[in-house]
Design a protein around this motif. Structure first.
Motif, PDB file in Angstrom:
ATOM      1  N   LEU A 153      10.617  -9.120 -93.722  1.00 22.69           N
ATOM      2  CA  LEU A 153      10.659  -7.713 -94.236  1.00 22.69           C
ATOM      3  C   LEU A 153      11.995  -7.100 -93.284  1.00 22.69           C
ATOM      4  O   LEU A 153      12.555  -5.934 -93.972  1.00 22.69           O
ATOM      5  N   ARG A 154      11.989  -7.505 -91.982  1.00 23.80           N
ATOM      6  CA  ARG A 154      12.868  -6.629 -91.142  1.00 23.80           C
ATOM      7  C   ARG A 154      14.379  -6.798 -91.915  1.00 23.80           C
ATOM      8  O   ARG A 154      15.298  -5.821 -91.758  1.00 23.80           O
ATOM      9  N   CYS A 155      14.504  -7.747 -92.487  1.00 19.92           N
ATOM     10  CA  CYS A 155      16.097  -8.225 -93.189  1.00 19.92           C
ATOM     11  C   CYS A 155      16.234  -7.070 -94.245  1.00 19.92           C
ATOM     12  O   CYS A 155      17.276  -6.922 -94.860  1.00 19.92           O
ATOM     13  N   ILE A 156      15.164  -6.345 -94.871  1.00 19.83           N
ATOM     14  CA  ILE A 156      15.390  -5.144 -96.042  1.00 19.83           C
ATOM     15  C   ILE A 156      15.933  -3.923 -95.410  1.00 19.83           C
ATOM     16  O   ILE A 156      16.428  -3.309 -96.217  1.00 19.83           O
ATOM     17  N   VAL A 157      16.234  -3.995 -94.372  1.00 20.29           N
ATOM     18  CA  VAL A 157      16.567  -2.678 -93.767  1.00 20.29           C
ATOM     19  C   VAL A 157      17.742  -2.269 -93.997  1.00 20.29           C
ATOM     20  O   VAL A 157      18.241  -1.483 -94.721  1.00 20.29           O
ATOM     21  N   GLU A 158      18.913  -3.187 -93.629  1.00 20.54           N
ATOM     22  CA  GLU A 158      20.565  -2.946 -94.089  1.00 20.54           C
ATOM     23  C   GLU A 158      20.610  -2.868 -95.631  1.00 20.54           C
ATOM     24  O   GLU A 158      21.214  -1.941 -96.173  1.00 20.54           O
ATOM     25  N   HIS A 159      19.805  -3.805 -96.406  1.00 18.14           N
ATOM     26  CA  HIS A 159      19.851  -3.733 -97.998  1.00 18.14           C
ATOM     27  C   HIS A 159      19.512  -2.345 -98.316  1.00 18.14           C
ATOM     28  O   HIS A 159      20.036  -1.758 -99.446  1.00 18.14           O
ATOM     29  N   SER A 160      18.204  -2.058 -98.108  1.00 20.05           N
ATOM     30  CA  SER A 160      17.805  -0.714 -98.511  1.00 20.05           C
ATOM     31  C   SER A 160      18.518   0.465 -98.023  1.00 20.05           C
ATOM     32  O   SER A 160      18.592   1.388 -98.940  1.00 20.05           O
ATOM     33  N   LEU A 161      19.219   0.453 -97.036  1.00 20.22           N
ATOM     34  CA  LEU A 161      20.187   1.412 -96.435  1.00 20.22           C
ATOM     35  C   LEU A 161      21.249   1.700 -97.325  1.00 20.22           C
ATOM     36  O   LEU A 161      21.755   2.705 -97.823  1.00 20.22           O
ATOM     37  N   ARG A 162      21.913   0.294 -97.707  1.00 18.09           N
ATOM     38  CA  ARG A 162      22.990   0.444 -98.466  1.00 18.09           C
ATOM     39  C   ARG A 162      22.586   0.968 -99.854  1.00 18.09           C
ATOM     40  O   ARG A 162      23.507   1.602-100.649  1.00 18.09           O
ATOM     41  N   LEU A 181      12.214   4.662 -98.646  1.00 19.91           N
ATOM     42  CA  LEU A 181      10.778   4.062 -98.292  1.00 19.91           C
ATOM     43  C   LEU A 181      10.944   2.669 -97.974  1.00 19.91           C
ATOM     44  O   LEU A 181      10.314   2.339 -97.009  1.00 19.91           O
ATOM     45  N   PHE A 182      11.606   1.806 -98.618  1.00 20.94           N
ATOM     46  CA  PHE A 182      11.928   0.420 -98.152  1.00 20.94           C
ATOM     47  C   PHE A 182      12.512   0.572 -96.905  1.00 20.94           C
ATOM     48  O   PHE A 182      12.373  -0.462 -95.861  1.00 20.94           O
ATOM     49  N   TYR A 183      13.377   1.488 -96.611  1.00 20.48           N
ATOM     50  CA  TYR A 183      14.187   1.512 -95.100  1.00 20.48           C
ATOM     51  C   TYR A 183      12.996   1.661 -94.041  1.00 20.48           C
ATOM     52  O   TYR A 183      13.040   1.067 -92.968  1.00 20.48           O
ATOM     53  N   CYS A 184      12.125   2.453 -94.315  1.00 17.59           N
ATOM     54  CA  CYS A 184      11.040   2.988 -93.284  1.00 17.59           C
ATOM     55  C   CYS A 184       9.914   1.678 -93.042  1.00 17.59           C
ATOM     56  O   CYS A 184       9.704   1.483 -92.101  1.00 17.59           O
ATOM     57  N   VAL A 185       9.629   1.162 -94.246  1.00 13.16           N
ATOM     58  CA  VAL A 185       8.949  -0.143 -94.022  1.00 13.16           C
ATOM     59  C   VAL A 185       9.612  -1.164 -93.443  1.00 13.16           C
ATOM     60  O   VAL A 185       9.049  -1.797 -92.324  1.00 13.16           O
ATOM     61  N   GLY A 186      11.003  -1.505 -93.801  1.00  8.90           N
ATOM     62  CA  GLY A 186      11.650  -2.519 -93.016  1.00  8.90           C
ATOM     63  C   GLY A 186      11.954  -2.062 -91.556  1.00  8.90           C
ATOM     64  O   GLY A 186      11.650  -2.912 -90.608  1.00  8.90           O
ATOM     65  N   SER A 187      12.000  -0.875 -91.313  1.00  9.96           N
ATOM     66  CA  SER A 187      12.038  -0.569 -89.903  1.00  9.96           C
ATOM     67  C   SER A 187      10.967  -0.656 -89.103  1.00  9.96           C
ATOM     68  O   SER A 187      11.077  -1.119 -87.843  1.00  9.96           O
ATOM     69  N   PHE A 188       9.989  -0.387 -89.799  1.00  9.44           N
ATOM     70  CA  PHE A 188       8.476  -0.680 -89.088  1.00  9.44           C
ATOM     71  C   PHE A 188       8.391  -1.941 -88.448  1.00  9.44           C
ATOM     72  O   PHE A 188       7.830  -2.143 -87.515  1.00  9.44           O
ATOM     73  N   TYR A 189       8.712  -2.946 -89.217  1.00 10.99           N
ATOM     74  CA  TYR A 189       8.724  -4.429 -89.431  1.00 10.99           C
ATOM     75  C   TYR A 189       9.714  -4.880 -88.129  1.00 10.99           C
ATOM     76  O   TYR A 189       9.486  -5.973 -87.768  1.00 10.99           O
ATOM     77  N   SER A 190      10.721  -4.111 -87.906  1.00 11.62           N
ATOM     78  CA  SER A 190      11.712  -4.301 -86.911  1.00 11.62           C
ATOM     79  C   SER A 190      11.609  -4.175 -85.547  1.00 11.62           C
ATOM     80  O   SER A 190      12.191  -4.542 -84.663  1.00 11.62           O
ATOM     81  N   ILE A 191      10.243  -3.384 -85.339  1.00 13.55           N
ATOM     82  CA  ILE A 191       9.895  -2.745 -84.023  1.00 13.55           C
ATOM     83  C   ILE A 191       9.424  -4.172 -83.161  1.00 13.55           C
ATOM     84  O   ILE A 191       8.679  -5.091 -83.594  1.00 13.55           O
TER      85      ILE A 191
END
Length: 198
Positions: A153-162, A181-191
């Motif tokens: 899930l952490r890999c969707i951060v950059e994709h969702s930001l684009r 929304l996807f950026y927030c979810v991905g960022s949460f799992y990147s902690i």
């Protein structure tokens, strides 16, 4: 009513769609796309048949709505769009068909490997298209949901930001919210795991 327009354009679909129809169509289409790649799509000629291009345009509109309003119609649409692409040539709406096909393969067929490959091809095609931002925004939910399945899930951060930025550029408020929304979810799992840091 859109199905009636498609029927006039020579593309008929059943009025009642059942899950068996969707899975059967996906299995048949998988054989046609099992070796798909960026190169194989780039080798396709441009679509020139105006009737088929209009049908693809209508199916492109309908396939994005079918995700929400007629889930069993969506696989039938994207399979038809994909087959037409290989028979009549490539057009911008072919990208919508391929992206939706990757989504359908995960949710109706469970073929994550092929879905991941088609998703990468789709990303490549979007990045080369003159309407990149519009396509990236329109397909944000579809492409991000595939990445969430095949990658951490952490890999969707950059994709969702684009996707979020593209939606903002083209004024697509709905997909801007989806990207956020996807950026927030991905960022949460990147902690980082805070327990391991103690």
């Amino acid at each position: 009513e859109t199905l009636s327009v498609l029927s006039i354009l020579g593309e008929k679909f059943p009025k009642e769609n059942h899950l068996e129809n969707a899975t059967d169509e996906l299995e048949a289409t998988k054989l046609k796309v099992k070796d798909v790649s960026e190169e194989s799509i780039l080798r396709l000629p441009p679509m020139k048949n105006s009737k088929k291009m209009n049908a693809m345009k209508f199916m492109g509109i309908l396939v994005t709505l079918a995700h929400y309003y007629s889930p069993t119609l969506m696989p039938l649409l994207c399979c038809r769009m994909t087959k037409m692409t290989f028979v009549y040539g490539f057009c911008e709406d072919s990208i919508l068909g391929l992206a939706s096909l990757s989504h359908a393969l995960v949710h109706y067929s469970g073929d994550i490997h092929l879905a991941s490959r088609i998703s990468r091809v789709t990303d490549f095609l979007i990045s080369r298209n003159e309407n990149e931002h519009s396509l990236r925004a329109k397909l944000l939910l579809c492409t991000t949901s595939i990445r969430a399945v095949v990658e951490p899930l952490r890999c969707i951060v950059e994709h969702s930001l684009r996707g979020y930025n593209s939606a903002k550029i083209v004024g697509d408020a709905a997909n801007e919210a989806v990207g956020g929304l996807f950026y927030c979810v991905g960022s949460f799992y990147s902690i980082p795991d805070l327990i391991e840091l103690q």
